[in-house]
Design a protein around this motif. Structure first.
Motif, PDB file in Angstrom:
ATOM      1  N   LEU A 222     -24.668  47.080 -52.767  1.00  0.00           N
ATOM      2  CA  LEU A 222     -24.624  48.195 -51.824  1.00  0.00           C
ATOM      3  C   LEU A 222     -23.600  49.239 -52.261  1.00  0.00           C
ATOM      4  CD1 LEU A 222     -25.561  49.461 -49.142  1.00  0.00           C
ATOM      5  CD2 LEU A 222     -23.754  48.165 -48.000  1.00  0.00           C
TER       6      LEU A 222
ATOM      7  N   THR B 231     -27.625  50.246 -43.166  1.00  0.00           N
ATOM      8  CA  THR B 231     -26.996  48.982 -42.792  1.00  0.00           C
ATOM      9  C   THR B 231     -26.476  49.093 -41.366  1.00  0.00           C
ATOM     10  OG1 THR B 231     -25.274  47.381 -43.369  1.00  0.00           O
ATOM     11  CG2 THR B 231     -24.769  49.696 -43.762  1.00  0.00           C
TER      12      THR B 231
ATOM     13  N   ASN C 168     -22.515  46.121 -41.724  1.00  0.00           N
ATOM     14  CA  ASN C 168     -21.518  46.283 -42.781  1.00  0.00           C
ATOM     15  C   ASN C 168     -20.312  47.095 -42.320  1.00  0.00           C
ATOM     16  OD1 ASN C 168     -20.836  45.914 -45.688  1.00  0.00           O
ATOM     17  ND2 ASN C 168     -20.885  48.142 -45.676  1.00  0.00           N
TER      18      ASN C 168
ATOM     19  N   CYS D 184     -30.055  46.195 -44.976  1.00  0.00           N
ATOM     20  CA  CYS D 184     -29.785  46.718 -46.316  1.00  0.00           C
ATOM     21  C   CYS D 184     -30.549  45.976 -47.404  1.00  0.00           C
ATOM     22  CB  CYS D 184     -28.285  46.674 -46.607  1.00  0.00           C
ATOM     23  SG  CYS D 184     -27.630  44.991 -46.779  1.00  0.00           S
TER      24      CYS D 184
ATOM     25  N   PRO E 192     -29.964  40.908 -49.431  1.00  0.00           N
ATOM     26  CA  PRO E 192     -29.081  41.854 -48.731  1.00  0.00           C
ATOM     27  C   PRO E 192     -28.135  42.506 -49.734  1.00  0.00           C
ATOM     28  CG  PRO E 192     -28.312  39.619 -48.398  1.00  0.00           C
ATOM     29  CD  PRO E 192     -29.593  39.505 -49.175  1.00  0.00           C
TER      30      PRO E 192
ATOM     31  N   CYS F  26     -25.584  44.310 -49.406  1.00  0.00           N
ATOM     32  CA  CYS F  26     -24.158  44.299 -49.077  1.00  0.00           C
ATOM     33  C   CYS F  26     -23.475  43.028 -49.559  1.00  0.00           C
ATOM     34  CB  CYS F  26     -23.945  44.471 -47.578  1.00  0.00           C
ATOM     35  SG  CYS F  26     -24.425  43.019 -46.590  1.00  0.00           S
TER      36      CYS F  26
ATOM     37  N   ARG G  32     -37.569  46.541 -43.201  1.00  0.00           N
ATOM     38  CA  ARG G  32     -36.617  47.305 -42.391  1.00  0.00           C
ATOM     39  C   ARG G  32     -37.260  47.777 -41.089  1.00  0.00           C
ATOM     40  NH1 ARG G  32     -34.435  51.002 -47.367  1.00  0.00           N
ATOM     41  NH2 ARG G  32     -33.252  49.366 -48.458  1.00  0.00           N
TER      42      ARG G  32
END
Length: 573
Positions: free
Chosen positions: A20, A32, A35, A48, A60, A62, A83
Motif C-alpha cells: 500500500l 482503505t 488503515n 485495499c 490486502p 496494507c 471492493r
C-alpha cells in the motif's frame, strides 16, 4: 530496492515496505478503511485488496510486503467486484440518514459507495435502532453508524495511550464500547477527539454547540462575543479550498463579524497573558524550590489525562487556566466593567481546534457564581458549517482585524498552536524575568517539530534549565513513566494532548495527515519570524490589563481570575 510492476508500469519499492505504501508513493490510489498511517497494519477491512500474480486470493495491500518481481493489478474486474461487495455489505447494516448526518458529503463510506458505483441494495437491511451515547460533554457516539473499522480503538490505545474504548463481543454482535458498556462520561476518555478525527463515518462526532450559538445571536437581550484560537486561522481555510497552512486570520475575523458577533477577540492575547502567569510561576518554583518539574496546563485533554492516570503529578501542573478560560474570565469582568455590560447578558463563544475545550468550559472550577466564563465552544469544523449555513462567500470577504481591547497579541501567543510553542513562548519571557534581558536568539528550535518527545537545555543567567515537550498523550505517558524510573529530569514540561499540537486537534478538519500538520506549523512559525512583537511581556495591551485591572502576575486578582485547581478523577476503570 525492489522492482515491481503495477498495472503494467514499473515501480520501485523500498525494502520491507508494505505494498500500500509503495502504491501511494507511485500515485496509485487504493481505498482503505481500517488503515492508520505509520501504524502496524491490521488488514481488517479488506478494502485495499489487490490482485497479485501467483496468489490464489486477493491480498490486502496494507499488510502485504512488496517483493522484487511482483506483478500487481489494483483495479482489475475481480478487485473492483470485491471492493464493491464490501461496501454493499457495510451499507446493508448502515442507517439511511445521510441527508441528516453531520458527515454528509464528508464521509469515507459515502465516498467509497460513489467511487465503486454502488447504486442499489442487493442485501436485506436489518433494522438497527439508534444507539446514541450523549453522556460526554465533548463527544457523541452513535453505535448504529459504526462500521467496526477499528481506527478509533487503535488511535485511543496506540497513539493516545488512553484505551477508553475497545471491541466487545464477537461476530454479528461485535461493537466498540467503553468498559462495562458505560457512557463515555464514566470511562477514562479524556475528550481529546482524536477518535472523531479518524472515524470514517458519523459514528463519532463532537457535541453540537451551534444551535446554542445561533439562538444567542438571534436574542436581542444577549451581547454575543467570540474568541478564536491561534491555530484556527491556519486550518479553517482548508474547508474553503485554501491550501493547507495558509493564514486566513483576516477572513476569519470578517466572517465572525458578518455573522453578528458584537466583538471578535484573538485568544492569542490570552496566550500572552498565560505566558506572563506561567513564566512567573516557573520562576517562582525554580527560585523558591517548589515542586518541579512544572507542567503546562493549557491543554484540557492533558489535564484530564493527569487527573485520571497520574494524579500524583497534579501538584506539578501549572495552576494557570488555559487561554480560552483566561479570556473568558476577562470578558465577563474587565470587558463587562469597561463597557458597562451586565455579565449575565454576555454570551461568550470560543472557536477552538479542540473537542476537550467543550468539557473544560463546563468544569465546576471554571464557574464563577454558577455562571460559566465561556458559554459555548465551537470546533473549527462547526465554524466552517456555520459560515456555510449563513451563506457567506468566504473567499470574497475583505480581511479585518480583531478588536484590540482583548485581541492584540504577540507572535509568541500565536505559536501556541504548534507543539513546543507554549514552551518556546514561556522560555522567552522567563529569560527576561530572570535576567532583565531578552534572549539573544528567540527561536528555540530544539522544541520545534513533530517528534514525539523533544528536549532542550538552556542557560538562563545563573540557571541551567532543562525542558521537555511531549506531543500526544502516548508520548506524554512514556515521558512520565521514564521520570518515575529516574531516567529523565526536567524543570519544565509542555504537553499537548494531540500529536503535533492544536494544529492537529480533535476539532480540526478530518483526514489530517502529517503533510498538512507540517504546513500549518510552518505557517505559525512564519508569522512569528515576520512580526516585530515576538514576546508576551512586551504586549502593550497585556501591560495595560495588568496596570488597570489585574495588578501583577501571580497577584491576588490574577490568581482569582486566571488560576484554578485540579483533582483526581474517578472512572469506571
Amino acid at each position: 530496492m525492489a522492482t515491481i510492476t503495477v498495472n503494467g508500469k514499473t515501480v520501485e519499492a523500498k525494502p520491507g515496505e508494505m505494498l500500500l505504501k509503495t502504491l501511494e508513493r507511485a500515485g496509485v490510489k487504493v481505498p482503505t478503511l481500517c488503515n492508520l498511517r505509520d501504524r502496524f497494519p491490521s488488514g481488517a477491512c479488506r478494502m485495499c485488496v489487490v490482485e497479485c500474480e501467483g496468489q490464489a486470493n486477493l491480498v490486502p495491500s496494507c499488510a502485504f510486503p512488496a517483493a522484487d518481481g511482483m506483478k500487481v493489478k489494483t483495479h482489475s474486474p475481480r478487485v473492483l467486484r470485491a471492493r464493491q461487495t464490501i461496501v454493499e455489505l457495510l451499507l446493508a447494516s448502515h442507517p439511511d440518514d445521510c441527508l441528516y448526518c453531520v458527515r454528509n458529503n464528508d464521509c469515507e463510506l459515502q465516498a467509497l459507495a460513489e467511487e465503486n458505483g454502488v447504486r442499489q441494495r442487493r442485501y436485506a437491511k436489518p433494522v438497527r435502532e439508534p444507539e446514541i451515547d450523549n453522556s460526554s460533554e465533548a463527544i457523541v457516539r452513535e453505535q448504529s453508524k459504526c462500521i467496526l473499522c477499528g481506527r478509533c480503538v487503535r488511535v485511543c490505545e496506540e497513539v493516545m495511550g488512553v484505551s477508553a474504548i475497545d471491541f466487545v463481543a464477537r461476530g454479528s454482535r461485535a461493537r466498540v464500547a467503553s468498559a462495562f458498556d458505560s457512557g463515555l462520561n464514566l470511562s477514562k476518555c479524556v475528550s481529546c477527539g482524536q477518535c472523531v478525527v479518524v472515524c470514517p463515518t458519523g459514528a463519532l462526532r463532537e457535541q453540537d454547540h451551534l444551535k446554542a450559538v445561533l439562538a444567542a445571536l438571534g436574542d436581542p437581550a444577549k451581547h454575543v462575543v467570540v474568541q478564536h484560537a491561534p491555530s484556527v486561522s491556519v486550518t479553517l481555510g482548508e474547508y474553503f479550498g485554501v491550501k493547507p497552512g495558509k493564514d486566513v486570520d483576516g477572513l476569519l475575523v470578517a466572517a465572525l463579524r458578518r455573522m453578528g458577533f458584537a466583538r471578535v477577540f484573538d485568544t492569542g492575547f490570552a496566550a500572552d497573558l498565560t505566558i506572563m502567569e506561567e513564566a512567573s510561576e516557573l520562576v517562582d518554583r525554580v527560585t523558591k524550590k517548589k515542586p518541579l518539574p512544572m507542567m503546562t496546563s493549557c491543554s484540557p485533554g492533558w489535564i484530564n489525562f493527569v487527573e485520571a492516570f497520574f494524579p500524583k503529578y497534579l501538584p506539578n501542573l501549572s495552576s494557570c487556566k488555559s487561554p480560552q478560560q483566561m479570556l473568558g474570565a476577562l470578558i465577563k469582568t474587565f470587558y463587562a466593567e469597561r463597557e458597562k455590560i451586565a455579565p449575565e447578558t454576555i454570551f461568550s463563544v470560543s472557536v477552538m481546534p479542540c473537542t476537550a475545550k467543550k468539557g473544560e468550559a463546563s468544569r465546576e472550577q471554571m464557574l464563577r457564581e454558577g455562571m460559566p466564563d465561556v458559554d459555548a465552544v465551537l470546533t473549527t469544523r462547526e465554524l466552517a458549517r456555520m459560515i456555510r449555513t449563513q451563506g457567506l462567500d468566504f473567499d470574497s470577504l475583505e480581511p479585518e482585524t480583531a478588536d484590540t481591547l482583548l485581541g492584540a497579541r504577540s507572535s509568541a501567543g500565536k505559536i501556541f498552536g504548534a507543539s513546543g510553542g507554549v514552551m518556546e513562548a514561556a522560555l522567552r519571557t522567563a529569560h527576561w524575568m530572570l535576567t532583565g534581558e531578552e534572549m539573544a536568539q528567540l527561536e528555540v528550535k530544539e522544541v520545534r517539530g513533530l517528534e514525539g518527545i523533544k528536549e532542550a537545555t538552556l542557560r538562563i543567567g545563573e540557571l541551567t534549565v532543562r525542558a521537555a515537550v511531549a506531543s500526544g498523550l502516548g508520548n506524554a505517558r512514556r515521558l512520565l513513566e521514564d521520570m518515575e524510573k529516574g531516567l529523565r529530569h526536567y524543570h519544565f514540561i509542555e504537553v499537548m494532548t494531540c500529536p503535533g499540537g492544536c494544529i492537529a486537534g480533535g476539532g480540526q478538519p478530518y483526514f489530517t495527515n502529517p503533510e498538512r500538520v507540517k504546513a500549518r506549523a510552518a505557517a505559525l512559525y512564519e508569522i512569528d519570524r515576520k512580526e516585530t512583537l515576538r514576546v508576551s511581556h512586551r504586549n502593550p495591551m497585556v501591560q495595560r490589563v495588568y496596570k488597570e485591572f489585574l495588578g501583577e502576575p501571580l497577584g491576588h486578582r490574577s490568581h482569582e481570575l486566571l488560576h484554578t485547581t485540579y483533582a483526581p478523577r474517578t472512572a469506571a476503570v
